[in-house]
Design a protein around this motif. Structure first.
Motif: not given
Length: 90
Positions: A79, A82-83, A86-87
């Motif tokens: 990750y 940002e990912d 979001r997750e």
């Protein structure tokens, strides 16, 4: 004043500054703190705190090795910030 002796020793300048700041916050000074240490040493006939090498126990070592093994695994999802955020929100 009681019968006193002077003691002189060398200490890292940064460590001395940090200790001076701490003892000041505690409302004392280096001389008093050193005297407290010596009195406790004499009273207890030992150094009045544990001196240890910070070696992790076997459970911690196993967890570290498992984490390292997992990180090298091909199925580990990677990750960026940002990912990951979001997750976490899903």
């Amino acid at each position: 004043m009681a019968n006193v002796s002077n003691v002189s020793f060398r200490i890292d300048s940064d460590l001395k500054a940090q200790a001076d700041a701490l003892f000041s916050q505690l409302g004392t000074n280096m001389t008093t703190a050193f005297n407290i240490f010596l009195r406790q040493s004499v009273r207890k006939s030992c150094i009045p705190f544990n001196i240890t090498i910070n070696t992790p126990n076997s459970e911690t070592v196993a967890a570290i090795l498992e984490a390292e093994r997992m990180l090298r695994g091909p199925s580990v999802k990677r990750y960026d910030i940002e990912d990951a955020l979001r997750e976490l929100k899903t």
